[in-house]
Design a protein around this motif. Structure first.
Motif, short mmCIF file in Angstrom:
data_model
loop_
_atom_site.label_atom_id
_atom_site.label_comp_id
_atom_site.label_asym_id
_atom_site.label_seq_id
_atom_site.Cartn_x
_atom_site.Cartn_y
_atom_site.Cartn_z
N ASP A 1 119.36 84.71 14.88
CA ASP A 1 118.91 85.91 14.11
C ASP A 1 119.74 85.61 12.71
OD1 ASP A 1 121.75 87.05 13.42
OD2 ASP A 1 121.97 86.97 15.63
N ALA B 1 121.40 90.26 18.89
CA ALA B 1 120.79 89.89 17.78
C ALA B 1 120.33 91.00 16.84
CB ALA B 1 119.70 88.67 17.81
N LEU C 1 114.16 87.33 14.39
CA LEU C 1 114.88 86.63 15.64
C LEU C 1 114.02 85.64 15.84
CD1 LEU C 1 116.58 86.89 18.00
CD2 LEU C 1 114.96 88.24 19.28
#
Length: 732
Positions: free
Chosen positions: A504, A462, A472
Motif C-alpha cells: 500500500d 492496507a 493497493l
C-alpha cells in the motif's frame, strides 16, 4: 660431536699426564737407585780403605797408614748415615742397612782393638792372625752384594717402567691425535649435514609460517598478536577486514593503544581495553583467565577476547557476533510468539466452549419464542455478538496455528482473480486496487478459504493505512529461497515458493510498531476500529502452511507484506466458493455424544434430539465404552477431541470401531490438537466440527456423514428415547 671431541682430548690428556707422572716416578726411582748404589760403593770403598790402613799400620807401624785409617773412619760414618737415609723407604734394604751398620761397627771395633794392641803391645800379630776380621769382612761384603743386587734390580725396573711409560704415552698421544682427526672429520661431515638440515628446516619453517598465516587468514575470527611491550607483531586479514584498519596501522610495531584510539574514533566509547583495564588485569599475568567482552562498532556487534601469553604478550581475538545476535533476537521473538500462541490457543478453547453454549441457548430461545416476539431482536443481537466472538477465536486459533486446515493444490492466480470484485466492493472507490500477475505462476499447497481470508485481512489493513485513499497492489511471483535466506530465517526451509505481496501507499509503520505487528491484539488503530488480530491470523496461517511472512515498511512510504507459500508439483484444482447450503432432510439415527463439559453436552444433545436423532450421552471415554457395550446399535460417535483421563477422543473412536467396523465418527473441538492433526492438517478421513457451531452447522455435518435420508412423516416423540436395559441408569 664437539662434546665427544672434548671428552677424547680430556681422556688423552689425563692418560698422558698419568703416563708422564709414572715416567717421572720411574725416572726418580732409577735416580734414587743409582744414588743408593753409589752410596753402597762408597761405603764399601771406605770400609776397605779403613781395613787397608789398619793392616798397613799393623804391618809397618807407620803413622801414615794410621792417618789413612782415620780418614776412612770419618767417611764410613758419613756414608752409613747417607745410605740409611736412601734406603729408609724400603723395608728390606733398611733391615740390611741396619745389619750392615752393625757389621761395620763390629769390624771397626775389631780394627780399633788391633790398632790399640799394636800401639801398646808388640804381640798384636797374634790378634791379627786370627780369622775374626776376615769373617767380619766377608759378612760386610755379603750384605753389600745383596744390597747392590737389589738396588741394581730396582734400577732396572725403574728404567723399564720409565721406558714403558714413555712408550705408552707416545702410543696414547698418537692414538689420541688419530682419534681426534677422525672425530674432526666425522664432525665436519655431521656439520655439513646439519647445515643442509638447517636449510631444509628453515625452508620448512618458512613454508609452515606461510601455511599458518594462510590458516589464520582463512579463519572467520580476526586475530592479532602483541608482544610484552604491547606492539603488534602478527595479525590475519580477517582482523583488518573486521575492524577496517587503514594501511598505516597494518605494520609491525603498531602500539595497542594507538589501535584502540583509532577504533574509539573520538566520541565513541573504547572498543579495545584501555591501559587501566589491562593494568588491573596484570596480576597473575599469563595464568589469569582471558578477558572477554562485547563491543559494538557501527551496525555490527563483536566479541573481543584478550588472552595472555607466557612471555607477557597477549592475543586479541575479534569475533563477529552480528549474525548470532540477530539469530538470538529472532529466536526470542519466535519463542515469544509461540508462548503467546499457546496462551491464546488455551483461551480460545475455553472461550469456544462458552460460545457454543451461548449460541445453542440463543438458538433454542429463537426456536421457542419465534421471530415476532418482542425480545427476538435482542436475541438476534446477542447471536451476532456471539458470532463476532467466534470470529475472534478463529483468528486466535489461526495465530496459535491450532486451526484445522484442509490444504489442496491451488492456483493462486485464479483465486486472486475471483477475489478482485469482492476487494473492489469491500475496500471502496477511494482505494485503487491493482493486480500484478506473473506468467507461469506455480501452484501452492494451501487451504483456499484460509488463504482468501489472509489476503482479505491484508487488504483491509492496507485500506485502514490509507484513510484518504491510495493504491493497493497485489503482486505474485515465483521465488526461490536459498540456504542463506533460510539461515537468516530459521522458521523457513530453503526451496521453491510462491510470493503474494500486498503493498500500500499508506502511512507506514515505525520500527517499534513493526517489531510487534504480529502480536495478537496489538493495534495502532483507535479504540473500536480494530481487534489487532488480522496480521496475527496471517502469521499463524503462514506458519501452519509451512510458509513465511515478512513485513517491509517505512513511515510515510507505505507497507508491503509478503506471504510465501510452498510450491506443490501436483496439478491444482479450481477453487469454488461454497454455495448456500441446503438444509438436509432429517433422519433418525443413534448417536453417542461424548463431551466432558456438561453445558456443551446438553446443547449438542438438545440439537440432535430436536433433529430427530436418538442420543446417548457420556461425560468421558470410560463411560462411553461402558454404554457402548450395552447398546446394540450406534450409527455415529460425536466426541470431543480432548477428554478427561488418559484416553482422548481419537483413542475412544479407535476402540469403538474395533467391534463396529461401520461406525462413523465426528469430532468436535474448541481447537484441534495433534491427535487428529498432522502438521496442522486434518488426518485423512477425519471429520471435524469446530466450536462454536450453530444448530444448522451441526445438522449439515451430521447429515453429511450419515448420508441424507428421506424425512419420515408422523415421527413419534418416543423415538428420541432409548429403551433402558436392566441396571442401566437414565441419562438426561
Amino acid at each position: 660431536m664437539l662434546a665427544g671431541l672434548v671428552a677424547l682430548v680430556a681422556i688423552v690428556a689425563l692418560v698422558s699426564f698419568d703416563h708422564a707422572r709414572r715416567f717421572d716416578l720411574a725416572r726418580d726411582g732409577a735416580r734414587h737407585s743409582r744414588m743408593t748404589l753409589d752410596a753402597i760403593q762408597d761405603l764399601r770403598a771406605a770400609v776397605e780403605a779403613a781395613e787397608s790402613g789398619e793392616r798397613g799400620y799393623l804391618l809397618t807401624g807407620r803413622d801414615e797408614y794410621l792417618a789413612s785409617y782415620r780418614r776412612a773412619l770419618g767417611q764410613i760414618t758419613a756414608q752409613q748415615g747417607h745410605l740409611a737415609q736412601l734406603v729408609g723407604d724400603v723395608a728390606s734394604q733398611q733391615q740390611r742397612s741396619e745389619a750392615l751398620a752393625q757389621a761395620v761397627q763390629d769390624k771397626l771395633a775389631g780394627l780399633a782393638r788391633a790398632i790399640e794392641l799394636r800401639t801398646t803391645t808388640p804381640t798384636t800379630t797374634r790378634e791379627v792372625d786370627t780369622d775374626v776380621g776376615l769373617v767380619q769382612t766377608g759378612r760386610i761384603a755379603a750384605l753389600l752384594r745383596v744390597m747392590l743386587a737389589e738396588e741394581s734390580a730396582r734400577l732396572e725396573q725403574g728404567i723399564a717402567a720409565a721406558d714403558a711409560a714413555e712408550a705408552s704415552s707416545r702410543l696414547w698421544s698418537f692414538g689420541g691425535i688419530a682419534a681426534a682427526l677422525l672425530v674432526l672429520g666425522l664432525g665436519s661431515w655431521m656439520l655439513r649435514r646439519a647445515i643442509a638440515d638447517l636449510r631444509t628446516t628453515q625452508a620448512a619453517a618458512r613454508a609452515l609460517a606461510l601455511h599458518l598465516q594462510s590458516s589464520l587468514d582463512s579463519l572467520s575470527q580476526g586475530i592479532a598478536v602483541f608482544d610484552p611491550d604491547r606492539r603488534l607483531v602478527h595479525w590475519n586479514d580477517r582482523f583488518v577486514q573486521l575492524l577496517d584498519l587503514p594501511p598505516s596501522l597494518q605494520v609491525h610495531g603498531t602500539g595497542y593503544l594507538t589501535l584502540g584510539h583509532y577504533l574509539a574514533g573520538g566520541s565513541r566509547p573504547p572498543f579495545l581495553e584501555t591501559e587501566e583495564q589491562i593494568a588491573r588485569g596484570e596480576a597473575g599475568r599469563w595464568q589469569q583467565a582471558p578477558a572477554v567482552y562485547e563491543r559494538t562498532l557501527g551496525p555490527r556487534t563483536f566479541e573481543i577476547r584478550r588472552t595472555p601469553m607466557p612471555d607477557g604478550g597477549f592475543v586479541v581475538t575479534c569475533t563477529d557476533l552480528t549474525e548470532r545476535v540477530t539469530g538470538e533476537r529472532a529466536l526470542r521473538e519466535a519463542q515469544k510468539m509461540q508462548a503467546i500462541g499457546q496462551l491464546t490457543g488455551g483461551i480460545a478453547h475455553d472461550f469456544n466452549n462458552l460460545l457454543t453454549v451461548i449460541l445453542g441457548n440463543l438458538e433454542a430461545l429463537q426456536s421457542v419464542l419465534g421471530r415476532d416476539h418482542p425480545v427476538a431482536g435482542r436475541i438476534e443481537s446477542a447471536v451476532r455478538g456471539a458470532e463476532r466472538g467466534a470470529s475472534l477465536t478463529r483468528h486466535l486459533l489461526a495465530f496459535a496455528r491450532r486451526q484445522p486446515l484442509e490444504p489442496r493444490p491451488l492456483n493462486v492466480r485464479r483465486l486472486l482473480a475471483d477475489m478482485s470484485g469482492m476487494l473492489h466492493r469491500t475496500l471502496g472507490e477511494h482505494i485503487d486496487v491493482r493486480m500484478v500477475e506473473t506468467a507461469g505462476l506455480w501452484d501452492v499447497l494451501a487451504d483456499p478459504a484460509q488463504l482468501e481470508s489472509a489476503v482479505l485481512n491484508l487488504a483491509l489493513n492496507a485500506r485502514d493505512a490509507m484513510p484518504t485513499g491510495g493504491r493497493l497492489t497485489i503482486e505474485t511471483a515465483n521465488v526461490v529461497l536459498d540456504e542463506a535466506y533460510a539461515c537468516d530465517h530459521a522458521e523457513i526451509a530453503a526451496g521453491d515458493y510462491v510470493m503474494i505481496a500486498v503493498s500500500d501507499s499508506g502511512t507506514g509503520m515505525a520500527p517499534e510498531v513493526l517489531e510487534r505487528a504480529f502480536e495478537p491484539f496489538f493495534t495502532t488503530k483507535p479504540a473500536g476500529r480494530g481487534t489487532g488480530l488480522g496480521l496475527s491470523m496471517v502469521f499463524g496461517f503462514a506458519k501452519q502452511s509451512a510458509g513465511h511472512v515478512k513485513i517491509f515498511s517505512e513511515p510515510g512510504h507505505g507497507t508491503s507484506v509478503k506471504l510465501y507459500l510452498p510450491r506443490v508439483m501436483s496439478s491444482a484444482a479450481d477453487y469454488e466458493r461454497p454455495q448456500t447450503p441446503v438444509e438436509p432432510a432429517r433422519s433418525a439415527a443413534t448417536i453417542l455424544v461424548v463431551e466432558d463439559d456438561e453445558a456443551v453436552r446438553s446443547i449438542v444433545v438438545l440439537h440432535l434430539r430436536d433433529l430427530g436423532h436418538r442420543v446417548i450421552e457420556a461425560g468421558d471415554a470410560v463411560e462411553a465404552l461402558a454404554l457402548a457395550r450395552e447398546i446394540d446399535r450406534i450409527d455415529l460417535v460425536l466426541t470431543d477431541v480432548v477428554l478427561p483421563g488418559a484416553m482422548r477422543g481419537k483413542e475412544l473412536v479407535e476402540q469403538l470401531t474395533e467391534g463396529r467396523p461401520g461406525l462413523k465418527a465426528l469430532f468436535i473441538s474448541g481447537y484441534a490438537e495433534d491427535a487428529i492433526l498432522h502438521h496442522g492438517k486434518l488426518d485423512e478421513g477425519v471429520q471435524l466440527l469446530s466450536k462454536p457451531f450453530k444448530r444448522d452447522q451441526l445438522a449439515r455435518k451430521v447429515a453429511e456423514i450419515l448420508g441424507a435420508q428421506p424425512q419420515r412423516k408422523g415421527r413419534d416423540p418416543a423415538d428420541n428415547v432409548i429403551p433402558l436395559k436392566p441396571g442401566q441408569k437414565p441419562k438426561r
